[in-house]
Design a protein around this motif. Structure first.
Motif, mmCIF file in Angstrom:
data_model
loop_
_atom_site.group_PDB
_atom_site.id
_atom_site.type_symbol
_atom_site.label_atom_id
_atom_site.label_comp_id
_atom_site.label_asym_id
_atom_site.label_seq_id
_atom_site.Cartn_x
_atom_site.Cartn_y
_atom_site.Cartn_z
ATOM 1 N N GLY A 315 0.811 -1.212 0.000
ATOM 2 C CA GLY A 315 0.000 0.000 0.000
ATOM 3 C C GLY A 315 0.845 1.262 0.000
ATOM 4 O O GLY A 315 0.486 2.256 -0.649
ATOM 5 N N TYR A 316 1.971 1.242 0.717
ATOM 6 C CA TYR A 316 2.858 2.413 0.730
ATOM 7 C C TYR A 316 3.437 2.676 -0.660
ATOM 8 O O TYR A 316 3.531 3.827 -1.099
ATOM 9 C CB TYR A 316 3.991 2.212 1.732
ATOM 10 C CG TYR A 316 3.578 2.401 3.171
ATOM 11 C CD1 TYR A 316 2.778 3.477 3.546
ATOM 12 C CD2 TYR A 316 3.990 1.509 4.164
ATOM 13 C CE1 TYR A 316 2.401 3.660 4.868
ATOM 14 C CE2 TYR A 316 3.612 1.686 5.486
ATOM 15 C CZ TYR A 316 2.812 2.749 5.834
ATOM 16 O OH TYR A 316 2.426 2.924 7.139
ATOM 17 N N PHE A 317 3.858 1.602 -1.341
ATOM 18 C CA PHE A 317 4.389 1.788 -2.697
ATOM 19 C C PHE A 317 3.296 2.282 -3.642
ATOM 20 O O PHE A 317 3.555 3.124 -4.509
ATOM 21 C CB PHE A 317 4.993 0.475 -3.216
ATOM 22 C CG PHE A 317 6.392 0.237 -2.748
ATOM 23 C CD1 PHE A 317 7.445 1.005 -3.243
ATOM 24 C CD2 PHE A 317 6.667 -0.732 -1.799
ATOM 25 C CE1 PHE A 317 8.743 0.801 -2.804
ATOM 26 C CE2 PHE A 317 7.968 -0.951 -1.359
ATOM 27 C CZ PHE A 317 9.006 -0.183 -1.861
ATOM 28 N N LEU A 318 2.080 1.786 -3.470
ATOM 29 C CA LEU A 318 0.962 2.257 -4.282
ATOM 30 C C LEU A 318 0.679 3.729 -3.986
ATOM 31 O O LEU A 318 0.543 4.552 -4.908
ATOM 32 C CB LEU A 318 -0.274 1.410 -3.995
ATOM 33 C CG LEU A 318 -1.556 1.803 -4.733
ATOM 34 C CD1 LEU A 318 -1.400 1.581 -6.231
ATOM 35 C CD2 LEU A 318 -2.748 0.999 -4.192
ATOM 36 N N LEU A 319 0.599 4.052 -2.707
ATOM 37 C CA LEU A 319 0.292 5.408 -2.276
ATOM 38 C C LEU A 319 1.321 6.420 -2.778
ATOM 39 O O LEU A 319 0.985 7.391 -3.457
ATOM 40 C CB LEU A 319 0.211 5.444 -0.743
ATOM 41 C CG LEU A 319 0.241 6.812 -0.051
ATOM 42 C CD1 LEU A 319 -1.014 7.593 -0.394
ATOM 43 C CD2 LEU A 319 0.370 6.647 1.458
ATOM 44 N N PHE A 320 2.580 6.181 -2.455
ATOM 45 C CA PHE A 320 3.607 7.167 -2.796
ATOM 46 C C PHE A 320 4.009 7.084 -4.267
ATOM 47 O O PHE A 320 4.494 8.072 -4.829
ATOM 48 C CB PHE A 320 4.824 7.004 -1.884
ATOM 49 C CG PHE A 320 4.578 7.464 -0.479
ATOM 50 C CD1 PHE A 320 4.553 8.818 -0.188
ATOM 51 C CD2 PHE A 320 4.333 6.558 0.539
ATOM 52 C CE1 PHE A 320 4.309 9.261 1.103
ATOM 53 C CE2 PHE A 320 4.082 6.996 1.835
ATOM 54 C CZ PHE A 320 4.068 8.345 2.113
ATOM 55 N N GLY A 321 3.804 5.918 -4.874
ATOM 56 C CA GLY A 321 4.037 5.824 -6.311
ATOM 57 C C GLY A 321 3.066 6.710 -7.072
ATOM 58 O O GLY A 321 3.465 7.460 -7.975
ATOM 59 N N ILE A 322 1.789 6.647 -6.698
ATOM 60 C CA ILE A 322 0.783 7.494 -7.340
ATOM 61 C C ILE A 322 1.033 8.957 -7.010
ATOM 62 O O ILE A 322 0.893 9.833 -7.874
ATOM 63 C CB ILE A 322 -0.637 7.070 -6.900
ATOM 64 C CG1 ILE A 322 -0.953 5.671 -7.436
ATOM 65 C CG2 ILE A 322 -1.681 8.073 -7.392
ATOM 66 C CD1 ILE A 322 -2.272 5.115 -6.963
ATOM 67 N N MET A 323 1.432 9.231 -5.763
ATOM 68 C CA MET A 323 1.713 10.617 -5.386
ATOM 69 C C MET A 323 2.868 11.177 -6.208
ATOM 70 O O MET A 323 2.844 12.330 -6.640
ATOM 71 C CB MET A 323 2.036 10.706 -3.892
ATOM 72 C CG MET A 323 2.179 12.131 -3.389
ATOM 73 S SD MET A 323 2.584 12.245 -1.622
ATOM 74 C CE MET A 323 1.077 11.649 -0.864
ATOM 75 N N GLY A 324 3.895 10.349 -6.434
ATOM 76 C CA GLY A 324 5.008 10.799 -7.260
ATOM 77 C C GLY A 324 4.578 11.062 -8.692
ATOM 78 O O GLY A 324 4.917 12.096 -9.278
#
Length: 390
Positions: A315-324
């Motif tokens: 979820g963190y990779f999904l969250l911050f990946g999309i944020m990036g």
């Protein structure tokens, strides 16, 4: 015209704000204030959205999103439309499609005798607002929306360009909330305090940092200049953006809308989770509520992963990946997102291990050390974000 970028904009702000203050002092009803906010938003939009083709794009975008919202509301009202996830995802994809197109290909097209760039200032934040509405319709929290309220919320001019990001139900509650003279007076005083803080942050501190610290380092290379640049850019980014947010919140308060806070002393955070509870709060909470938490809960419900820590880490990779990617498709933004995902996972792992290994203590000195360590990890992230390393 970018809001709050020059003093000319503040002169134009007097046109909607002076009547708004008079209405507040006279104790105008919520409906009267709501009508003035709508008129002010439409009026300021003509000033902000220049040249004229940009205004056409915003109007077209607004109508497109409104059609999606009305179609989904109508669909959800049907008995067989309440549990159809596919239609919900289709509406989300269609809603973000204009933003994706702008991020991937900001094309230039010919319109008559002139050309225009597809996309306009604030499209990212307008997309957040409309996607949030669709999600809350899916959750059953929004049953109906009036077109004029939709316009006031999505195009609310104080926060049009760069937030903070509000939620529809909270905004509408403020929009029609009756305020006594005393209540409005308290709100106006806080609003003026935010505006003066904005002038201090953006036009004094950020300006001085940029002119005498950051700009000279743009032409110096090597380890030490880059190390200094990390500090200069981080402080400049904070004071410039926090100044903008203070202006947006202060103007909102003068209009009777308590726009959410966006920064809460982020540079005294004791860990990276604490930082994201203090930095760009409206954005980080939006991603947390609408992406991270939904992914984690859905993963637990469907038992996607055996290890209970896998879902939050993915979820963190999904969250911050999309944020990036939301910031742009440049490599620096992607690396910035992955870097913060790694920081969140690393902190969670070390925090759990500390319960048994006891390698990190408690007390004022430990707290100070935690602040210093977190600050430098955060600033290195900003250095990646700046593009200096890529």
């Amino acid at each position: 015209m970018t809001p709050y970028e020059n003093f000319t904009f503040f002169i134009y702000l007097l046109i909607p704000l002076v009547p708004a203050v008079l209405l507040g002092i006279l104790g105008a009803t919520g409906r009267v204030r709501a009508a003035w906010i709508l008129l002010s938003t439409l009026g300021m939009l003509q000033y902000i959205a220049r040249p004229l083709d940009v205004l056409y794009q915003i109007v077209g975008y607004l109508l497109f999103q409104w059609i999606l919202v009305r179609l989904y509301l109508a669909y959800r009202s049907r008995e067989n439309g309440k549990n159809q996830v596919g239609v919900f995802y289709l509406m989300i994809v269609l809603s973000i499609l204009p933003l994706v197109g702008v991020k991937l290909n900001p094309s230039v097209i010919a319109l008559g005798f002139w050309q225009t760039v597809i996309g306009f200032i604030g499209i990212s934040y307008l997309t957040f607002r409309t996607v949030g509405i669709i999600i809350e319709i899916r959750d059953g929290l929004i049953k109906d929306i009036r077109f004029l309220d939709f316009i006031s919320f999505v195009l609310f001019f104080p926060t049009l360009a760069s937030g903070p990001i509000d939620r529809y139900r909270r905004f509408i509650t403020d929009l029609y909330k009756p305020l006594t003279r005393q209540e409005y007076g308290d709100l106006a005083v806080h609003g003026l305090d935010y505006i003066f803080r904005g002038f201090l942050y953006k036009f004094i501190i950020a300006y001085l940092i940029n002119k005498y610290w950051l700009d000279p380092l743009n032409h110096a290379f090597g380890f030490l200049p880059t190390f200094q640049y990390m500090y200069a850019y981080s402080f400049y980014l904070f004071f410039d953006f926090a100044g903008y947010s203070a202006f947006a919140i202060g103007v909102s308060y003068l209009l009777g809308i308590k726009t959410p806070e966006n920064f809460d002393k982020p540079f005294i955070s004791k860990n990276i989770k604490d930082f994201w509870n203090r930095w760009h709060i409206s954005l980080s909470f939006w991603f947390r509520d609408y992406i991270y938490m939904r992914f984690v809960l859905d993963s637990a419900k469907k038992k996607r992963f055996r290890n209970r820590y896998t879902a939050p880490y993915v979820g963190y990779f999904l969250l911050f990946g999309i944020m990036g990617l939301w910031h742009g498709i440049d490599l620096r933004y992607i690396l910035y997102g992955l870097y913060h995902a790694g920081l969140m996972i690393s902190f969670d792992f070390l925090d759990r291990k500390n319960r048994t290994w006891k390698f990190w203590g408690k007390g004022p000195m430990w707290d100070l050390l935690a602040i210093l360590v977190t600050l430098h990890f955060v600033m290195f992230g900003f250095l990646i974000f700046s593009g200096r390393l890529v």
